[in-house]
Design an enzyme around this catalytic site. Structure first.
Site, PDB file in Angstrom:
ATOM      1  N   TRP A  67       0.790  -1.223   0.000  1.00  0.00           N
ATOM      2  CA  TRP A  67       0.000   0.000   0.000  1.00  0.00           C
ATOM      3  C   TRP A  67       0.825   1.278   0.000  1.00  0.00           C
ATOM      4  O   TRP A  67       0.296   2.356  -0.237  1.00  0.00           O
ATOM      5  CB  TRP A  67      -0.902   0.016   1.245  1.00  0.00           C
ATOM      6  CG  TRP A  67      -0.136  -0.305   2.493  1.00  0.00           C
ATOM      7  CD1 TRP A  67      -0.033  -1.525   3.095  1.00  0.00           C
ATOM      8  CD2 TRP A  67       0.679   0.582   3.259  1.00  0.00           C
ATOM      9  NE1 TRP A  67       0.793  -1.447   4.183  1.00  0.00           N
ATOM     10  CE2 TRP A  67       1.244  -0.162   4.309  1.00  0.00           C
ATOM     11  CE3 TRP A  67       0.979   1.953   3.165  1.00  0.00           C
ATOM     12  CZ2 TRP A  67       2.099   0.399   5.261  1.00  0.00           C
ATOM     13  CZ3 TRP A  67       1.833   2.506   4.105  1.00  0.00           C
ATOM     14  CH2 TRP A  67       2.388   1.736   5.137  1.00  0.00           C
ATOM     15  N   ASN A  68       2.123   1.207   0.303  1.00  0.00           N
ATOM     16  CA  ASN A  68       2.841   2.455   0.602  1.00  0.00           C
ATOM     17  C   ASN A  68       3.165   3.298  -0.636  1.00  0.00           C
ATOM     18  O   ASN A  68       3.284   4.519  -0.532  1.00  0.00           O
ATOM     19  CB  ASN A  68       4.104   2.189   1.424  1.00  0.00           C
ATOM     20  CG  ASN A  68       5.045   1.194   0.778  1.00  0.00           C
ATOM     21  OD1 ASN A  68       4.642   0.351  -0.010  1.00  0.00           O
ATOM     22  ND2 ASN A  68       6.309   1.283   1.118  1.00  0.00           N
ATOM     23  N   LYS A  84      -2.931  -8.313  -7.364  1.00  0.00           N
ATOM     24  CA  LYS A  84      -3.597  -8.419  -6.077  1.00  0.00           C
ATOM     25  C   LYS A  84      -2.992  -7.326  -5.194  1.00  0.00           C
ATOM     26  O   LYS A  84      -1.860  -7.416  -4.743  1.00  0.00           O
ATOM     27  CB  LYS A  84      -3.384  -9.794  -5.442  1.00  0.00           C
ATOM     28  CG  LYS A  84      -4.101  -9.978  -4.084  1.00  0.00           C
ATOM     29  CD  LYS A  84      -3.097  -9.970  -2.958  1.00  0.00           C
ATOM     30  CE  LYS A  84      -3.726 -10.191  -1.600  1.00  0.00           C
ATOM     31  NZ  LYS A  84      -4.471  -9.019  -1.073  1.00  0.00           N
ATOM     32  N   HIS A  85      -3.754  -6.263  -4.988  1.00  0.00           N
ATOM     33  CA  HIS A  85      -3.235  -5.131  -4.243  1.00  0.00           C
ATOM     34  C   HIS A  85      -3.602  -5.254  -2.760  1.00  0.00           C
ATOM     35  O   HIS A  85      -4.365  -6.133  -2.353  1.00  0.00           O
ATOM     36  CB  HIS A  85      -3.802  -3.830  -4.814  1.00  0.00           C
ATOM     37  CG  HIS A  85      -2.785  -2.738  -4.933  1.00  0.00           C
ATOM     38  ND1 HIS A  85      -1.834  -2.491  -3.964  1.00  0.00           N
ATOM     39  CD2 HIS A  85      -2.553  -1.805  -5.916  1.00  0.00           C
ATOM     40  CE1 HIS A  85      -1.077  -1.480  -4.328  1.00  0.00           C
ATOM     41  NE2 HIS A  85      -1.480  -1.045  -5.506  1.00  0.00           N
ATOM     42  N   ALA A  86      -3.029  -4.350  -1.953  1.00  0.00           N
ATOM     43  CA  ALA A  86      -3.320  -4.327  -0.525  1.00  0.00           C
ATOM     44  C   ALA A  86      -4.770  -3.901  -0.291  1.00  0.00           C
ATOM     45  O   ALA A  86      -5.297  -3.040  -1.002  1.00  0.00           O
ATOM     46  CB  ALA A  86      -2.369  -3.375   0.186  1.00  0.00           C
ATOM     47  N   PRO A  87      -5.419  -4.464   0.721  1.00  0.00           N
ATOM     48  CA  PRO A  87      -6.846  -4.175   0.941  1.00  0.00           C
ATOM     49  C   PRO A  87      -7.165  -2.710   1.197  1.00  0.00           C
ATOM     50  O   PRO A  87      -8.264  -2.261   0.857  1.00  0.00           O
ATOM     51  CB  PRO A  87      -7.189  -5.028   2.171  1.00  0.00           C
ATOM     52  CG  PRO A  87      -6.194  -6.136   2.157  1.00  0.00           C
ATOM     53  CD  PRO A  87      -4.938  -5.531   1.614  1.00  0.00           C
ATOM     54  N   GLY A 118       6.492  -6.776  -0.089  1.00  0.00           N
ATOM     55  CA  GLY A 118       5.779  -6.859   1.181  1.00  0.00           C
ATOM     56  C   GLY A 118       6.710  -7.225   2.306  1.00  0.00           C
ATOM     57  O   GLY A 118       7.931  -7.046   2.234  1.00  0.00           O
ATOM     58  N   SER A 119       6.153  -7.772   3.353  1.00  0.00           N
ATOM     59  CA  SER A 119       6.909  -8.098   4.552  1.00  0.00           C
ATOM     60  C   SER A 119       7.717  -9.374   4.365  1.00  0.00           C
ATOM     61  O   SER A 119       7.475 -10.164   3.433  1.00  0.00           O
ATOM     62  CB  SER A 119       5.955  -8.277   5.730  1.00  0.00           C
ATOM     63  OG  SER A 119       5.169  -9.447   5.556  1.00  0.00           O
ATOM     64  N   GLU A 177      10.560  -8.632  -3.055  1.00  0.00           N
ATOM     65  CA  GLU A 177      11.126  -7.379  -2.535  1.00  0.00           C
ATOM     66  C   GLU A 177      10.505  -7.201  -1.164  1.00  0.00           C
ATOM     67  O   GLU A 177       9.343  -6.836  -1.034  1.00  0.00           O
ATOM     68  CB  GLU A 177      10.805  -6.217  -3.481  1.00  0.00           C
ATOM     69  CG  GLU A 177      11.696  -5.004  -3.268  1.00  0.00           C
ATOM     70  CD  GLU A 177      11.259  -4.150  -2.088  1.00  0.00           C
ATOM     71  OE1 GLU A 177      11.884  -4.284  -1.003  1.00  0.00           O
ATOM     72  OE2 GLU A 177      10.301  -3.384  -2.231  1.00  0.00           O
ATOM     73  N   LEU A 178      11.319  -7.473  -0.133  1.00  0.00           N
ATOM     74  CA  LEU A 178      10.777  -7.597   1.214  1.00  0.00           C
ATOM     75  C   LEU A 178      11.228  -6.438   2.097  1.00  0.00           C
ATOM     76  O   LEU A 178      11.435  -5.332   1.623  1.00  0.00           O
ATOM     77  CB  LEU A 178      11.167  -8.962   1.798  1.00  0.00           C
ATOM     78  CG  LEU A 178      10.814 -10.159   0.896  1.00  0.00           C
ATOM     79  CD1 LEU A 178      11.259 -11.460   1.519  1.00  0.00           C
ATOM     80  CD2 LEU A 178       9.332 -10.184   0.574  1.00  0.00           C
ATOM     81  N   CYS A 199      10.400   1.091   2.250  1.00  0.00           N
ATOM     82  CA  CYS A 199      11.335  -0.004   2.514  1.00  0.00           C
ATOM     83  C   CYS A 199      12.787   0.456   2.393  1.00  0.00           C
ATOM     84  O   CYS A 199      13.676  -0.117   3.011  1.00  0.00           O
ATOM     85  CB  CYS A 199      11.064  -1.174   1.572  1.00  0.00           C
ATOM     86  SG  CYS A 199      11.139  -0.756  -0.177  1.00  0.00           S
ATOM     87  N   GLU A 250      12.630  -3.738  11.734  1.00  0.00           N
ATOM     88  CA  GLU A 250      12.270  -2.742  10.738  1.00  0.00           C
ATOM     89  C   GLU A 250      11.207  -1.824  11.326  1.00  0.00           C
ATOM     90  O   GLU A 250      10.194  -2.282  11.859  1.00  0.00           O
ATOM     91  CB  GLU A 250      11.727  -3.393   9.473  1.00  0.00           C
ATOM     92  CG  GLU A 250      11.352  -2.361   8.411  1.00  0.00           C
ATOM     93  CD  GLU A 250      10.817  -2.962   7.123  1.00  0.00           C
ATOM     94  OE1 GLU A 250      10.792  -2.237   6.118  1.00  0.00           O
ATOM     95  OE2 GLU A 250      10.422  -4.141   7.135  1.00  0.00           O
TER      96      GLU A 250
END
Length: 471
Positions: free
Chosen positions: A143-144, A167-170, A219-220, A241-242, A275, A372
């Protein structure tokens, strides 16, 4: 105002819900897709791929430029949506939109040469390597940076001839839907780029489906492990890419004023939710007092306020849980001996606000350094010398980027080999740039995005030999 339809959707625990981070008020609520709906999109993508893969890269590039034109035309509208759904200051939202336009055009201009077959030396009459598309790539995005993250991952995959299912963030569902809309408006065939509002359970099921050929996730670390395990079990290519907890290293010969200003930008960009933010600031002792004075002043001068106001530097955090996590990390660090240099409190107003905060007297085991942090919170560690600075930078299981500040560029070249990170920026903050590969090592991920490396990530690097004499 919450409509009856919204209220009905909100009773579904799996609904995609967007709230304005500056106020906490509901923006939109969407039912999540069920598996038949996902299957319909997978079928559509599979059908679209049979044609898309056979189009020339020049034709793909022309269509991609059309998407850039759509984004440019709708610049203000898109920036306002980014600010509304995730709270980034409007000036940064406009910059994100502009970056999508420039990067998309650069990739479109250069993809034909990046994907050109490469001749190889061999015992055959002719031999070359061709870059063939894999199929449909599932893009699981955060989402960022709701627009840029998709463009960073999706545009290279599309130019290589793949289809992309998003599939995007809710909490940024409106951004997800507008992305598909942009591609359709640019004359992409249905199914080449699709957005599906599916939950994690269905995303995992989609990874196992034979109509998905590869997965890209930003994501995480936890999400990366789950996606990597599922994709690995089905022998599918992944780019991950975490997380990142990038060191910002200031050596004794650095330009201290420039380093302090850059550290403020590096840490506080996007409300601290990046990130590649400079999250762990490591300063050599001989210049620590000078650096801290200037860094404190830069952070204290940041204007926190309405993210729609162009004068605002820092807006709200995107969600309540992010603010709660930041409070925990700060308080536990203070309990272990850290000291607040500036900020240090959540802000008492509607929405999810947190003061830009700097902690000093930080050690490696404190949460502000060992975990993080995702928000406007940073810790400063003072070390005796250059060797200790590099050791501290590497003393974490993440390795995305690093920023190194020194006047000695020859020494910087040598030190870059000692820093455990996918990217090292000397006298500059870490940034994503379409011309440069982007990605990390350790638990920060696998694979690369952008540049020729990103364009080729989701391709079959196919060896072809030809000979007139049978062998």
């Amino acid at each position: 105002m919450t409509t009856a339809k919204d209220a009905a959707v909100l009773t579904n625990a799996r609904a995609f819900v967007s709230r304005n981070p500056a106020t906490g008020k509901l923006i939109a609520a969407h039912d999540t897709a069920d598996w038949p709906a996902v299957e319909e999109m997978l079928d559509q993508a599979a059908t679209a791929f049979t044609r898309w893969r056979r189009t020339s890269v020049e034709h793909r590039a022309a269509l991609v430029r059309g998407v850039a034109d759509q984004v440019r035309t709708r610049r203000k509208e898109l920036a306002a949506l980014l600010t509304e759904e995730m709270g980034k200051p409007i000036t940064e939202a406009l910059a994100e939109v502009d970056k999508c336009v420039w990067s998309t055009n650069w990739l479109a201009d250069n993809a034909p040469s990046m994907l050109m077959p490469q001749p190889m030396v061999s015992p055959y009459d002719d031999a070359f390597v061709a870059f063939r598309p894999l199929g449909t790539v599932l893009a699981i995005m955060p989402w960022n940076y709701p627009l840029w993250q998709f463009f960073r991952a999706g545009i290279p995959a599309l130019l290589a001839g793949n289809c992309v299912l998003l599939k995007h963030a809710p909490n940024v569902s409106k951004c997800a839907l507008v992305i598909e809309e942009l591609f359709l408006a640019a004359d992409f065939a249905p199914g080449v780029v699709s957005a599906v509002l599916m939950d994690t359970e269905l995303a995992e099921r989609a990874i196992t489906d034979p109509r998905i050929s590869a997965v890209t996730l930003t994501g995480s670390v936890g999400a990366g492990r789950a996606v990597g395990a599922t994709a690995g079990a089905h022998v599918k290519k992944v780019v991950l890419e975490l997380g990142g907890s990038d060191p910002f290293i200031v050596l004794q010969d650095a330009d201290i004023e420039a380093a302090a200003q850059a550290a403020c930008r590096a840490r506080m960009q996007n409300n601290g939710q990046s990130c590649i933010a400079g999250k762990r600031i490591i300063v050599v002792e001989s210049v620590a007092a000078q650096f801290l004075e200037r860094f404190r002043a830069a952070v204290a001068a940041l204007r926190v306020g309405d993210p729609t106001d162009p004068a605002t530097d820092i807006g709200p955090l995107a969600r309540r849980d992010l603010r709660d996590q930041l409070i925990r990390q700060q308080n536990e660090s203070i309990e272990q001996g850290a000291r607040v240099l500036v900020g240090g409190r959540p802000m008492d107003r509607p929405g999810w606000w947190y003061q830009p905060t700097v902690l000093t007297d930080v050690t490696a085991t404190m949460p502000v350094f060992s975990e993080e942090t995702f928000g406007p919170l940073t810790g400063v560690m003072v070390v005796p010398d250059e060797a200790a600075a590099v050791a501290a930078a590497n003393d974490i299981d993440l390795g995305l980027g690093a920023s190194l500040w020194t006047a000695d560029l020859d020494r910087a070249r040598l030190l870059s080999a000692e820093i455990e990170a996918g990217m090292v920026f000397v006298n500059a903050i870490v940034a994503s740039d379409a011309r440069l590969p982007f990605g990390g090592i350790k638990r920060s991920g696998l694979g690369r995005e952008l540049s020729q490396f990103g364009v080729r990530e989701f391709t079959n690097i196919q060896t072809v030999t030809l000979t007139s004499s049978p062998r």
